[in-house]
Design a protein around this motif. Structure first.
Motif, short mmCIF file in Angstrom:
data_model
loop_
_atom_site.label_atom_id
_atom_site.label_comp_id
_atom_site.label_asym_id
_atom_site.label_seq_id
_atom_site.Cartn_x
_atom_site.Cartn_y
_atom_site.Cartn_z
N ALA A 157 26.12 30.95 0.85
CA ALA A 157 25.49 31.68 0.40
C ALA A 157 25.13 31.61 -0.93
O ALA A 157 24.17 32.29 -1.79
N GLY A 158 25.89 31.01 -1.95
CA GLY A 158 25.95 30.55 -3.38
C GLY A 158 24.18 29.60 -3.48
O GLY A 158 23.31 30.52 -4.90
N PRO A 159 23.61 29.18 -2.84
CA PRO A 159 22.52 28.39 -3.48
C PRO A 159 21.47 29.08 -3.62
O PRO A 159 19.96 29.44 -3.63
N VAL A 160 21.80 29.90 -1.78
CA VAL A 160 20.66 31.07 -1.38
C VAL A 160 20.82 32.25 -3.13
O VAL A 160 20.09 33.23 -3.09
N LEU A 161 21.85 32.59 -3.24
CA LEU A 161 21.70 33.81 -4.21
C LEU A 161 21.40 33.12 -5.68
O LEU A 161 20.59 33.52 -5.85
N ALA A 162 21.36 31.91 -6.05
CA ALA A 162 20.57 31.59 -7.34
C ALA A 162 19.42 30.99 -6.80
O ALA A 162 18.61 31.45 -7.59
N ALA A 163 18.97 31.06 -6.00
CA ALA A 163 17.60 31.02 -5.08
C ALA A 163 16.79 32.28 -5.53
O ALA A 163 15.79 32.41 -6.19
N GLY A 164 17.73 33.30 -5.21
CA GLY A 164 17.24 34.74 -4.96
C GLY A 164 17.11 35.07 -6.89
O GLY A 164 15.74 36.19 -6.70
N ILE A 165 18.01 34.36 -7.68
CA ILE A 165 17.84 35.37 -8.53
C ILE A 165 16.26 34.35 -9.37
O ILE A 165 15.67 34.53 -10.14
N LEU A 166 16.23 33.62 -9.17
CA LEU A 166 14.77 32.54 -9.54
C LEU A 166 13.41 33.77 -9.20
O LEU A 166 12.63 33.23 -10.05
N SER B 113 18.30 28.26 4.67
CA SER B 113 18.60 29.74 4.87
C SER B 113 17.11 29.82 3.31
O SER B 113 17.67 31.33 3.52
N GLY B 114 17.81 28.99 3.00
CA GLY B 114 16.91 29.21 1.43
C GLY B 114 15.67 28.63 1.33
O GLY B 114 14.73 29.23 0.61
N THR B 115 15.36 28.24 2.47
CA THR B 115 13.38 28.23 3.24
C THR B 115 12.89 29.30 2.51
O THR B 115 11.93 29.26 2.12
N PRO B 116 13.74 30.34 2.92
CA PRO B 116 12.58 31.51 2.84
C PRO B 116 11.74 32.22 1.36
O PRO B 116 11.14 32.60 1.48
N LEU B 117 13.40 32.17 0.56
CA LEU B 117 12.98 32.04 -0.88
C LEU B 117 11.99 31.04 -1.55
O LEU B 117 11.66 31.28 -2.34
N ALA B 118 12.82 30.23 -0.74
CA ALA B 118 11.46 28.90 -1.68
C ALA B 118 10.27 29.24 -1.12
O ALA B 118 9.38 28.83 -1.86
N SER B 119 9.76 29.18 -0.31
CA SER B 119 8.05 30.10 0.23
C SER B 119 8.14 31.44 -0.42
O SER B 119 6.58 31.12 -0.72
N LEU B 120 8.75 31.73 -1.60
CA LEU B 120 8.59 32.76 -2.24
C LEU B 120 7.45 32.52 -3.51
O LEU B 120 6.94 33.23 -3.73
N LEU B 121 8.40 31.22 -3.94
CA LEU B 121 7.49 30.74 -5.21
C LEU B 121 6.30 30.05 -4.80
O LEU B 121 5.46 30.25 -6.34
N ILE B 122 6.14 29.74 -3.71
CA ILE B 122 5.15 29.46 -3.93
C ILE B 122 3.86 30.74 -3.41
O ILE B 122 2.87 30.71 -3.84
N PHE B 123 4.04 32.12 -2.49
CA PHE B 123 3.70 32.73 -2.90
C PHE B 123 4.17 34.04 -3.90
O PHE B 123 2.38 34.13 -4.28
N LEU B 124 4.22 33.26 -5.14
CA LEU B 124 4.21 33.55 -6.49
C LEU B 124 3.35 33.20 -6.89
O LEU B 124 2.36 33.55 -7.93
#
Length: 275
Positions: free
Chosen positions: A141-150, A46-57
Motif C-alpha cells: 500500500a505504501g507505493p500506491v499511496l505515493a502514487a496517489g499523492i503524485l 494495484s498501482g497501475t490504475p493510479l499510473a493511468s491517471l497520469l496519462i488521463f491528466l
C-alpha cells in the motif's frame, strides 16, 4: 460558432482522456495474467490504475496548454479573475482529497496490522504462526499511496491550467466559467473514481486476507489453528466496506448526469451549445 467550437474542443479532450483511462484499466481487469507474465506483482498491478491517471491528466494538460487564444474584440471573460478554487466544483475537489485521505488511512491501518511487508499472521500456541501471504502491508500500500499523492498534485496543476487558459471568444464570462467548471468536474470525476476504486480494492483485499486468516483458508501457510470467528467477522466487514466504497466512488463519478449550459452567450451564439 465560437462557443460551439469551444464546447466541442473541451468535450473532445475529455473524451480522449476518458477512453485512454478506460482502455488501460480494462486491460488490467481483463488480462491481469499478462501483467504477471511481465514480472509485475500485486503491488505494481494495484498501482497501475493510479499510473493511468497520469496519462488521463496529461491529455487534459495538453488540451489546456494548446487552447486557442480569443479572437475579435469581445473578450470579457479574459478580464475576470480566475483561480482553481473558482473554476473547480468544491464538492468534487474535496472528494478527491477525501479519497486521498482515505487511502492514507488504509495504508497506515493495514501497515500496522501486517506482520511483514506483504503478509499477515495469526500467532497461536507457544511459537506457532499461520500466515496469509497476500495482504496490503507497507510494501504493497505504501507505493500506491505515493502514487496517489503524485496524482492529486498533478490534478491540482491541471486545475490551475484550466483556470489560466485563454477565454473562449464571443461569450459571456458566466458561460466561459461554466465551460471551465465542466472541464474540471470531468477531470476530477475521473480522478476520484480511480482513487476511490483503488481504496475499495485495497480494503477488499485486506478483508479477504482476514477472512482467510479466520477460516484457515488454502491461501495460508504454516500450522493450522482453529477457526476464528473474530477474524471471519472482521474480514467479512472489510469486504462489505470495500464494496460499499466502490459503489460510492461510481455514484459520485456519475453525478450530475447533466449540466446544461447557461443562457448567457453573446449575440448570435446564444443557442445550440451542447451540454
Amino acid at each position: 460558432m465560437a462557443a460551439r467550437r469551444a464546447a466541442r474542443r473541451a468535450t473532445l479532450t475529455s473524451g480522449i482522456a476518458g477512453v485512454l483511462l478506460l482502455l488501460v484499466n480494462a486491460f488490467v481487469v481483463l488480462y491481469p495474467h499478462h501483467l504477471f507474465q511481465m514480472g509485475l506483482g500485486g503491488p505494481q498491478i494495484s498501482g497501475t490504475p493510479l499510473a493511468s491517471l497520469l496519462i488521463f491528466l496529461a491529455v487534459y494538460a495538453v488540451g489546456e496548454l494548446t487552447w486557442p487564444r480569443p479572437e475579435g474584440g469581445r473578450r470579457e471573460a479574459r478580464l475576470t479573475a480566475r483561480t482553481p478554487a473558482r473554476v473547480a466544483p468544491p464538492l468534487a475537489r474535496r472528494l478527491v482529497w477525501g479519497w486521498l485521505g482515505a487511502l492514507a488511512v488504509v495504508t497506515v491501518v493495514f501497515g500496522l496490522m501486517a506482520s511483514g511487508p506483504r503478509h499477515i499472521a495469526r500467532v497461536f500456541g507457544d511459537d506457532k504462526a499461520f500466515t496469509v501471504r497476500i495482504f496490503p502491508g507497507w510494501e504493497w500500500a505504501g507505493p500506491v499511496l505515493a502514487a496517489g499523492i503524485l496524482v492529486v498534485a498533478c490534478t491540482e496543476l491541471v486545475l490551475r491550467l484550466v483556470a489560466v487558459r485563454p477565454a473562449a471568444s464571443g461569450v459571456d464570462p458566466g458561460w466561459d466559467l461554466w465551460l471551465r467548471r465542466r472541464t474540471t468536474r470531468r477531470a476530477l470525476g475521473g480522478v476520484q473514481l480511480v482513487i476511490g476504486l483503488t481504496v475499495a480494492g485495497l480494503v477488499v483485499i485486506g478483508g479477504r486476507s482476514l477472512l482467510w486468516l479466520g477460516n484457515v483458508g488454502p491461501m495460508g501457510v504454516g500450522p493450522r489453528p482453529e477457526v476464528s470467528e473474530g477474524y471471519i467477522i472482521a474480514g467479512g466487514a472489510g469486504i462489505l466496506l470495500g464494496l460499499s466504497l466502490a459503489v460510492a466512488a461510481v455514484a459520485a463519478a456519475c453525478w450530475p448526469s447533466r449540466d446544461p449550459a447557461p443562457d448567457v452567450l453573446v449575440g448570435a451564439e446564444r443557442a445550440g451549445v451542447p451540454s
